[in-house]
Motif scaffolding. Structure first.
Motif, PDB file in Angstrom:
ATOM      1  N   GLN A 263      33.923  26.303  83.151  1.00 19.03           N
ATOM      2  CA  GLN A 263      32.955  25.621  83.655  1.00 19.03           C
ATOM      3  C   GLN A 263      32.168  25.831  85.020  1.00 19.03           C
ATOM      4  OE1 GLN A 263      34.852  21.740  83.983  1.00 19.03           O
ATOM      5  NE2 GLN A 263      34.616  21.067  81.765  1.00 19.03           N
ATOM      6  N   GLY A 264      33.038  26.547  85.900  1.00 18.37           N
ATOM      7  CA  GLY A 264      32.693  27.062  87.012  1.00 18.37           C
ATOM      8  C   GLY A 264      31.717  28.387  86.832  1.00 18.37           C
ATOM      9  N   ILE A 265      31.846  29.281  86.172  1.00 19.20           N
ATOM     10  CA  ILE A 265      30.962  30.141  85.643  1.00 19.20           C
ATOM     11  C   ILE A 265      29.878  30.059  84.787  1.00 19.20           C
ATOM     12  CG2 ILE A 265      32.912  31.729  86.663  1.00 19.20           C
ATOM     13  CD1 ILE A 265      33.216  32.744  83.731  1.00 19.20           C
ATOM     14  N   GLU A 266      29.894  28.952  84.134  1.00 14.44           N
ATOM     15  CA  GLU A 266      28.770  28.492  82.969  1.00 14.44           C
ATOM     16  C   GLU A 266      27.412  28.947  83.523  1.00 14.44           C
ATOM     17  OE1 GLU A 266      27.632  25.462  79.483  1.00 14.44           O
ATOM     18  OE2 GLU A 266      29.313  25.078  81.143  1.00 14.44           O
ATOM     19  N   GLU A 267      26.908  28.561  84.683  1.00 15.79           N
ATOM     20  CA  GLU A 267      25.794  28.630  85.188  1.00 15.79           C
ATOM     21  C   GLU A 267      25.386  29.955  85.428  1.00 15.79           C
ATOM     22  OE1 GLU A 267      22.586  26.904  88.660  1.00 15.79           O
ATOM     23  OE2 GLU A 267      24.531  25.991  88.185  1.00 15.79           O
ATOM     24  N   GLU A 268      26.311  30.895  86.099  1.00 23.47           N
ATOM     25  CA  GLU A 268      25.940  32.279  86.316  1.00 23.47           C
ATOM     26  C   GLU A 268      25.933  33.215  85.086  1.00 23.47           C
ATOM     27  OE1 GLU A 268      28.040  35.712  89.153  1.00 23.47           O
ATOM     28  OE2 GLU A 268      28.809  33.467  89.558  1.00 23.47           O
ATOM     29  N   GLY A 270      25.938  31.884  81.592  1.00 23.56           N
ATOM     30  CA  GLY A 270      25.312  31.225  80.443  1.00 23.56           C
ATOM     31  C   GLY A 270      26.412  31.347  79.318  1.00 23.56           C
ATOM     32  N   LEU A 271      27.391  31.485  79.630  1.00 26.38           N
ATOM     33  CA  LEU A 271      28.486  31.466  78.467  1.00 26.38           C
ATOM     34  C   LEU A 271      29.109  29.998  78.435  1.00 26.38           C
ATOM     35  CD1 LEU A 271      30.431  33.001  76.609  1.00 26.38           C
ATOM     36  CD2 LEU A 271      32.000  33.422  78.701  1.00 26.38           C
TER      37      LEU A 271
END
Length: 444
Positions: A263-268, A270-271
């Motif tokens: 969830q923490g890296i989803e925005e960066e 797109g995964l």
């Protein structure tokens, strides 16, 4: 209804500018009426999606309403409605428009008319579709949005209560005929499933609201419990990594650790990682296997290499077969360079160097390893390259990047950049011999 609304939503007791999203349906028109009666500083935002022939007339009605009531009115017409995923696309257009207005006109609060039945529908839909704890927590009453907050003050009220208020106060509204169509998943839930649940338990809206609150409270507690674990994740040039010690001990905690990480890296990145993939990862990390890789889609891979875990983009390897002879330089993908030269001295260039006898049979062939490849490590020992990798605990991704150097008789003379064959020159000599120089340009 008015007293309950303002008691449960103290954010509305303000003199700051409030933007209200109004569709002209009964929910938003009732909310507009309630907030107007309280004398709040309101602006009205409306999106004409142009998906129904009535939408233009509804927008015009609302324009005139706002003019008569001396309310700022903001209209967006969706000029090119989507052909697929219409609901999701329309929602993105709406909220992008609301954000634009809030920033341009200095609104600190956006209010929408989601109610208790919407909450029940949403949670049942997400249970049917699958999802995480965060997604199952339903519709939040309040959240950060744009330059301020997004508030949904009607969540504690049922659709029936809203209809009663509209009738009592003679609130004008429009019915969207598409709400009756069972072509949409939400409508099928609304007409076929929700009524049966209400028959089973007339208090279900209250219970769902309480359950939603419990889930909302649970999420930050879980993240707080995993705070130290999440802090030990490191971002690298290729992605992210963490050690086996960073993983929580309990299986359930591992699930929530991985969920919070993605969830923490989803925005960066797109995964978006599915629940099926998350459970597969949790299962895989339990197993006593030192190296493995799981594809997560969009070229992302989650990999274990002994005591380290990595999330990285899948590397594209050059699988070519190349020939190299005396005084020739081979450049592969502008990243790797190999040169075969005659010399009596080592190269001053950093890299891996293979000294070879002058009587070696040229040209050399440079290729990736193949099943059954063996290299001579001593006069009496010829070992499978795969066995060498295992003995040396070379990570799987580095094994795949290795180059096998073969002379013209088919004898493997080097494994770049790991080991030289027994056939290479192993001692310093001032005699002229061949040197194979291998350099790798590391991306920064």
């Amino acid at each position: 209804m008015e007293q309950v609304l303002f008691r449960e939503n103290p954010e509305l007791q303000t003199d700051q500018k409030i933007l209200i999203a109004v569709s002209t349906g009964v929910d938003s028109m009732v909310l507009l009426h309630l907030l107007e009666q309280a004398g709040l500083n309101l602006g009205v935002a409306h999106v004409d999606h142009q998906l129904r022939k009535e939408s233009k007339a509804e927008a015009e009605f609302l324009r005139n309403y706002c003019k008569h009531h001396k309310l700022p009115f903001y209209l967006k017409v969706w000029q090119q409605p989507a052909k697929k995923n219409i609901e999701a696309s329309a929602r993105r257009v709406r909220y992008a428009f609301f954000e634009e207005i809030m920033e341009a006109e200095n609104y600190s609060l956006l209010v929408t008319a989601h109610h208790g039945d919407d909450q029940l529908e949403t949670m049942v839909m997400r249970l049917a579709q699958g999802g995480s704890l965060a997604s199952h927590s339903g519709i939040a009453r309040k959240q950060i949005f744009s330059t301020g907050s997004l508030l949904r003050p009607l969540l504690s009220f049922s659709k029936a209560e809203i209809y009663r208020y509209a009738e009592e106060k003679q609130v004008t509204y429009f019915e969207d005929v598409t709400n009756q169509s069972t072509d949409f998943f939400r409508n099928r839930m609304r007409h076929n499933v929700i009524p049966e649940l209400k028959k089973e338990n007339p208090q279900i809206l209250q219970h769902v609201q309480q359950f939603q609150q419990q889930l909302t409270w649970a999420e930050p507690l879980i993240k707080q419990a995993l705070k130290e674990n999440l802090r030990n994740i490191r971002q690298t040039d290729q992605g992210w990594s963490f050690s086996a010690e960073t993983l929580p001990y309990e299986t359930g905690a591992r699930y929530y650790f991985l969920t919070s990480f993605f969830q923490g890296i989803e925005e960066e990145t797109g995964l978006t990682v599915s629940q099926r993939q998350l459970f597969s990862l949790v299962d895989q990390v339990q197993r006593p296997v030192s190296q493995w890789t799981l594809d997560l889609g969009d070229s992302w891979q989650f990999t274990r290499r002994y005591q380290q875990f990595f999330l990285e983009k899948k590397a594209t390897l050059n699988e070519g077969i190349f020939s190299l002879t005396e005084n020739q330089t081979l450049v592969i993908d502008k990243a790797e360079e190999m040169t075969l030269r005659k010399s009596t001295t080592k190269s001053n260039v950093e890299g891996y160097h293979v000294p070879l006898p002058l009587d070696i049979d040229l040209p050399l062939t440079i290729r990736r390893r193949q099943s059954g490849d063996r290299m001579r490590f001593s006069a009496s020992l010829k070992k499978r390259i795969n066995r060498y990798f295992i003995d040396q605990k070379i990570p799987a991704d580095e094994r795949n990047k290795a180059w096998v150097v073969v002379d013209s008789l088919g004898e493997i003379v080097a494994l770049l950049p790991f080991a030289n064959s027994y056939l290479s020159i192993t001692v310093e000599t001032d005699r002229i011999h061949y040197i194979l120089d291998y350099t790798l340009q590391v991306s920064k």
